[in-house]
Design an enzyme around this catalytic site. Sequence first.
Site, PDB file in Angstrom:
ATOM      1  N   GLU A  71      -0.276   3.588  -2.337  1.00  0.00           N
ATOM      2  CA  GLU A  71      -0.911   2.347  -2.762  1.00  0.00           C
ATOM      3  C   GLU A  71      -2.123   2.033  -1.876  1.00  0.00           C
ATOM      4  O   GLU A  71      -1.979   1.376  -0.860  1.00  0.00           O
ATOM      5  CB  GLU A  71       0.106   1.200  -2.721  1.00  0.00           C
ATOM      6  N   TYR A  72      -3.335   2.414  -2.258  1.00  0.00           N
ATOM      7  CA  TYR A  72      -3.734   3.189  -3.436  1.00  0.00           C
ATOM      8  C   TYR A  72      -4.863   4.122  -3.004  1.00  0.00           C
ATOM      9  O   TYR A  72      -5.610   3.779  -2.082  1.00  0.00           O
ATOM     10  CB  TYR A  72      -4.253   2.282  -4.556  1.00  0.00           C
TER      11      TYR A  72
ATOM     12  N   TRP B 236      11.554  -2.468 -11.242  1.00  0.00           N
ATOM     13  CA  TRP B 236      11.433  -2.782  -9.821  1.00  0.00           C
ATOM     14  C   TRP B 236      12.020  -4.180  -9.643  1.00  0.00           C
ATOM     15  O   TRP B 236      11.455  -5.143 -10.127  1.00  0.00           O
ATOM     16  CB  TRP B 236       9.977  -2.750  -9.347  1.00  0.00           C
TER      17      TRP B 236
ATOM     18  N   GLY C 274       4.829   2.956  -0.868  1.00  0.00           N
ATOM     19  CA  GLY C 274       5.056   1.521  -0.956  1.00  0.00           C
ATOM     20  C   GLY C 274       3.919   0.744  -0.331  1.00  0.00           C
ATOM     21  O   GLY C 274       3.085   1.278   0.414  1.00  0.00           O
ATOM     22  N   TRP C 275       3.883  -0.539  -0.633  1.00  0.00           N
ATOM     23  CA  TRP C 275       2.774  -1.391  -0.186  1.00  0.00           C
ATOM     24  C   TRP C 275       2.651  -1.426   1.334  1.00  0.00           C
ATOM     25  O   TRP C 275       1.551  -1.316   1.888  1.00  0.00           O
ATOM     26  CB  TRP C 275       2.976  -2.800  -0.735  1.00  0.00           C
ATOM     27  N   ASN C 276       3.764  -1.548   2.032  1.00  0.00           N
ATOM     28  CA  ASN C 276       3.715  -1.707   3.481  1.00  0.00           C
ATOM     29  C   ASN C 276       3.220  -0.461   4.202  1.00  0.00           C
ATOM     30  O   ASN C 276       2.787  -0.536   5.356  1.00  0.00           O
ATOM     31  CB  ASN C 276       5.091  -2.095   4.025  1.00  0.00           C
TER      32      ASN C 276
ATOM     33  N   TYR D 176       3.226  -5.075 -13.150  1.00  0.00           N
ATOM     34  CA  TYR D 176       3.713  -6.359 -12.668  1.00  0.00           C
ATOM     35  C   TYR D 176       2.812  -6.785 -11.523  1.00  0.00           C
ATOM     36  O   TYR D 176       1.872  -6.063 -11.151  1.00  0.00           O
ATOM     37  CB  TYR D 176       5.179  -6.286 -12.232  1.00  0.00           C
TER      38      TYR D 176
END
Length: 492
Positions: free
Chosen positions: A147-148, A364, A105-107, A214
């Site tokens: 990511e990423y 998502w 995940g992004w965080n 997205y």
Amino acid sequence: MKFTLICCLLLHAAVLISAQKKVVCFWGTWAAYRAGNGKFEVTNIDPTICTHIIYSFMGAKEDGSVTYLDSFMDLSDNWGKGYIDKFIALRSQSPNTKFMMSIGGWNAGSAVYSKIAASASIRDTFAQNVLNMLNKHGFDGFDFDWEYPAQRDTAYGSADKANFVALLQTLKTKLAANGKLLTIAVAVVQASASLSYDIPNVAKNVDFINLMTYDLHGSWDGVTGINAPLYAGPRDITSYQQQLNIDAVIKYWLAQGAPKDKLIVGIPLYGNSFTLSNSSNYFVGAPSSGAGTAGKFVAQDGFLPYNEICYNIKNGVFARYWENTQKVPYAVGGNQWVGYDDAESIAYKVNYIQDNNLGGAMFWSIETEDFNNICGNGKFPLIKMTYQALIGNTTITTPTTVPPTVAPTTVAPTVGPTQTPTVAPTVAPTTTTTTVSPAGPFVCPGNGLFKNPADCNSFYNCWGGVAWLQYCQVGFVYNPNGYCDYPSNYKC
């Protein structure tokens, strides 16, 4: 939009039914801490409308260990909520659904995975610990959401690209031998994906690829844009802008050697919102002053869940518009603007998946669907519609949506340069770069849109000291108020 349009679109999709299609549903477990209509718990899940449901997220450490990010929520120990066990127990309601877990995940950033991937011994340790976690709880597989690779706070830079393949090979060997699935969620736009992925070798080592199609536009752009457009828009002029749509993403991944049946198209159940600079100018590409105001369901600037968007449309807070070239809606209320997906746009995306023989759709995320039927189309109307079309187990019903409002008559300026998807722009550099206009170099006085003194039909879109020369439609002039206008309204 006539109701029959969606019905026909979905019937067209149903004709091409494939039992191998997938409807992948991510679940962000932190929604349990929200209030009111935003609160979503494991009991809200309908497991019968997804072929795969992914519990998000677990964590990892540099030594290859796997961790719980919220042990009180995840486990039953010490009077915890025990969500993992309750999640797996949903299998009794839908035995054919695969229940998976995700790490990343992004965080989570990139550094920890960069370090894991760089060492053969830690790769093996990580893979074994992932397998142990899957077996301990009864998960059917693992989704890896790094990511990423080779981006953000990476520890090993460009070496991540090859190391990611090596890590996937290790994971695949261990998981497949134990009957577990391996999937990944990936950056999708060519400019980003080319940095991170050896696509042919990545594809060989996973069961399928969840394309995060997205966040292709957001408040970081400085102008309004659709979250997940199916096609490029008329204002997408630069080569980078033309990458920011699902059609371009699919063509790129296929050209790089990804198998069609492994590509799962991501569909957002939320919209990216903006605050308009001028509420009377609300086309796609209109100037914005920043992120939209946080809503009531999810208190996050620049983000509105689908259930709140449809609720606001139903109650007259927003008016819905349709962008026909990109096959997506947007909604406007005062100076608030949001680009999102609804039944009509998802019907087009379902048809696209079928027509191109792709692997399926990914959502998502389920906690921002209309899971409580507050908009009157039933619970989970968008996911159910997609499942009915792609899997074909039940009769397709005609969704009920709001007819589009007549579009405004003003013309928005050309979309300017966009930042990396999902990343808000940082402070602009102090150095100044210029482009050459017919009258000589143009020096940006700051960020924003500025009149071209040499040509009434064009203007400069400045960001970070770079001046992008752009043009209004033929017959229009640039109005310094921030949009292209009729010559009768502004004397250049």
